[in-house]
Design a protein around this motif. Sequence first.
Motif, short mmCIF file in Angstrom:
data_model
loop_
_atom_site.label_atom_id
_atom_site.label_comp_id
_atom_site.label_asym_id
_atom_site.label_seq_id
_atom_site.Cartn_x
_atom_site.Cartn_y
_atom_site.Cartn_z
N GLN A 107 5.37 3.94 -11.42
CA GLN A 107 6.80 3.63 -11.53
C GLN A 107 7.66 4.77 -10.98
O GLN A 107 8.70 4.53 -10.37
CB GLN A 107 7.16 3.35 -12.99
CG GLN A 107 8.58 2.87 -13.19
CD GLN A 107 8.87 1.55 -12.48
OE1 GLN A 107 8.03 0.66 -12.46
NE2 GLN A 107 10.04 1.42 -11.89
N GLY A 108 7.21 5.99 -11.16
CA GLY A 108 7.99 7.15 -10.76
C GLY A 108 8.17 7.36 -9.27
O GLY A 108 8.97 8.20 -8.86
N VAL A 109 7.45 6.61 -8.41
CA VAL A 109 7.66 6.73 -6.97
C VAL A 109 8.43 5.54 -6.40
O VAL A 109 8.91 5.60 -5.27
CB VAL A 109 6.35 6.95 -6.16
CG1 VAL A 109 5.65 8.22 -6.59
CG2 VAL A 109 5.44 5.74 -6.23
N LYS A 110 8.54 4.49 -7.18
CA LYS A 110 9.27 3.30 -6.70
C LYS A 110 10.73 3.66 -6.46
O LYS A 110 11.36 4.31 -7.28
CB LYS A 110 9.14 2.16 -7.70
CG LYS A 110 7.72 1.62 -7.78
CD LYS A 110 7.60 0.49 -8.78
CE LYS A 110 6.16 -0.01 -8.80
NZ LYS A 110 5.96 -1.06 -9.80
N GLY A 111 11.24 3.26 -5.31
CA GLY A 111 12.62 3.56 -4.95
C GLY A 111 12.80 4.92 -4.28
O GLY A 111 13.92 5.29 -3.93
N HIS A 112 11.71 5.66 -4.09
CA HIS A 112 11.81 7.00 -3.50
C HIS A 112 11.31 7.06 -2.05
O HIS A 112 11.41 8.11 -1.42
CB HIS A 112 11.03 8.01 -4.34
CG HIS A 112 11.66 8.26 -5.68
ND1 HIS A 112 12.63 9.21 -5.88
CD2 HIS A 112 11.46 7.66 -6.87
CE1 HIS A 112 13.01 9.19 -7.15
NE2 HIS A 112 12.31 8.26 -7.77
N PHE A 113 10.77 5.95 -1.53
CA PHE A 113 10.23 5.97 -0.17
C PHE A 113 11.36 6.01 0.84
O PHE A 113 12.33 5.28 0.74
CB PHE A 113 9.32 4.76 0.06
CG PHE A 113 7.99 4.91 -0.62
CD1 PHE A 113 6.89 5.36 0.08
CD2 PHE A 113 7.86 4.63 -1.97
CE1 PHE A 113 5.67 5.52 -0.56
CE2 PHE A 113 6.64 4.78 -2.62
CZ PHE A 113 5.54 5.23 -1.91
N VAL A 114 11.22 6.89 1.83
CA VAL A 114 12.21 7.08 2.88
C VAL A 114 11.70 6.50 4.19
O VAL A 114 12.41 5.76 4.87
CB VAL A 114 12.55 8.58 3.06
CG1 VAL A 114 13.50 8.79 4.24
CG2 VAL A 114 13.14 9.14 1.77
N SER A 115 10.47 6.85 4.56
CA SER A 115 9.92 6.35 5.82
C SER A 115 8.40 6.37 5.80
O SER A 115 7.78 7.08 5.00
CB SER A 115 10.44 7.16 7.01
OG SER A 115 10.06 8.51 6.89
N ARG A 116 7.85 5.57 6.72
CA ARG A 116 6.40 5.48 6.88
C ARG A 116 6.09 5.90 8.31
O ARG A 116 6.77 5.51 9.25
CB ARG A 116 5.95 4.04 6.63
CG ARG A 116 4.51 3.79 6.87
CD ARG A 116 4.09 2.45 6.37
NE ARG A 116 4.66 1.38 7.17
CZ ARG A 116 4.40 0.10 6.98
NH1 ARG A 116 3.62 -0.28 5.99
NH2 ARG A 116 4.93 -0.81 7.74
N HIS A 117 5.03 6.69 8.47
CA HIS A 117 4.64 7.20 9.78
C HIS A 117 3.22 6.73 10.09
O HIS A 117 2.31 7.01 9.31
CB HIS A 117 4.69 8.73 9.80
CG HIS A 117 5.96 9.28 9.22
ND1 HIS A 117 7.07 9.48 9.98
CD2 HIS A 117 6.29 9.64 7.96
CE1 HIS A 117 8.04 9.97 9.21
NE2 HIS A 117 7.58 10.06 7.98
N GLN A 118 3.07 6.06 11.20
CA GLN A 118 1.75 5.58 11.60
C GLN A 118 0.88 6.78 11.98
O GLN A 118 1.39 7.79 12.47
CB GLN A 118 1.86 4.61 12.77
CG GLN A 118 2.65 3.35 12.43
CD GLN A 118 2.05 2.57 11.27
OE1 GLN A 118 0.82 2.44 11.17
NE2 GLN A 118 2.88 2.08 10.37
N PRO A 119 -0.44 6.66 11.80
CA PRO A 119 -1.31 7.77 12.20
C PRO A 119 -1.22 8.01 13.70
O PRO A 119 -0.97 7.09 14.47
CB PRO A 119 -2.71 7.30 11.81
CG PRO A 119 -2.59 5.96 11.20
CD PRO A 119 -1.17 5.54 11.24
N LEU A 120 -1.43 9.24 14.08
CA LEU A 120 -1.45 9.57 15.49
C LEU A 120 -2.70 8.97 16.14
O LEU A 120 -3.74 8.86 15.49
CB LEU A 120 -1.46 11.09 15.69
CG LEU A 120 -0.19 11.81 15.25
CD1 LEU A 120 -0.41 13.32 15.30
CD2 LEU A 120 0.98 11.41 16.13
N PRO A 121 -2.60 8.59 17.41
CA PRO A 121 -3.78 8.08 18.09
C PRO A 121 -4.86 9.16 18.19
O PRO A 121 -4.55 10.35 18.27
CB PRO A 121 -3.28 7.70 19.49
CG PRO A 121 -1.80 7.80 19.45
CD PRO A 121 -1.42 8.60 18.25
N GLU A 122 -6.08 8.74 18.22
CA GLU A 122 -7.20 9.69 18.36
C GLU A 122 -7.22 10.27 19.74
O GLU A 122 -6.92 9.66 20.70
CB GLU A 122 -8.54 8.97 18.09
CG GLU A 122 -8.61 8.39 16.70
CD GLU A 122 -9.20 9.34 15.69
OE1 GLU A 122 -9.93 10.25 16.08
OE2 GLU A 122 -8.93 9.16 14.51
#
Length: 122
Positions: A107-122
């Motif tokens: 519950q303590g992280v809900k509402g705190h996400f700012v952005s998602r970053h895809q993994p870098l290509p190998e």
Amino acid sequence: MTTWITICDTCKCAGWEVTGMEKTDGEALAELIEAAASGATDVKTRRVSCTMGCDRACNITVQANGKINYSLGTFEATKSDAQAIVEYAGKHAASANGQVPYREWPQGVKGHFVSRHQPLPE
């Protein structure tokens, strides 16, 4: 695989300058996260100076090689926020690709996400 919690130790919440705090809000949160993660085998912590999310202080990132990584912010330097961050990072570490189903988020992280970053290509 190890998941890293990167903690901005220069974050200052609004009104910090009038509180007389000897350390920044980021430093206080970092100490609490480090303590909460001290026994974890799959989660490590590191501090950095400025993640450029000042409007959303306090900021952290949850990262692992080859996995989706996340930026989160607007935390307070409390034990409950620190514990939720470490719990989420443990679930991130246990996942194959970094995605944790919403129903498993503390519950303590809900509402705190700012952005998602895809993994870098190998």
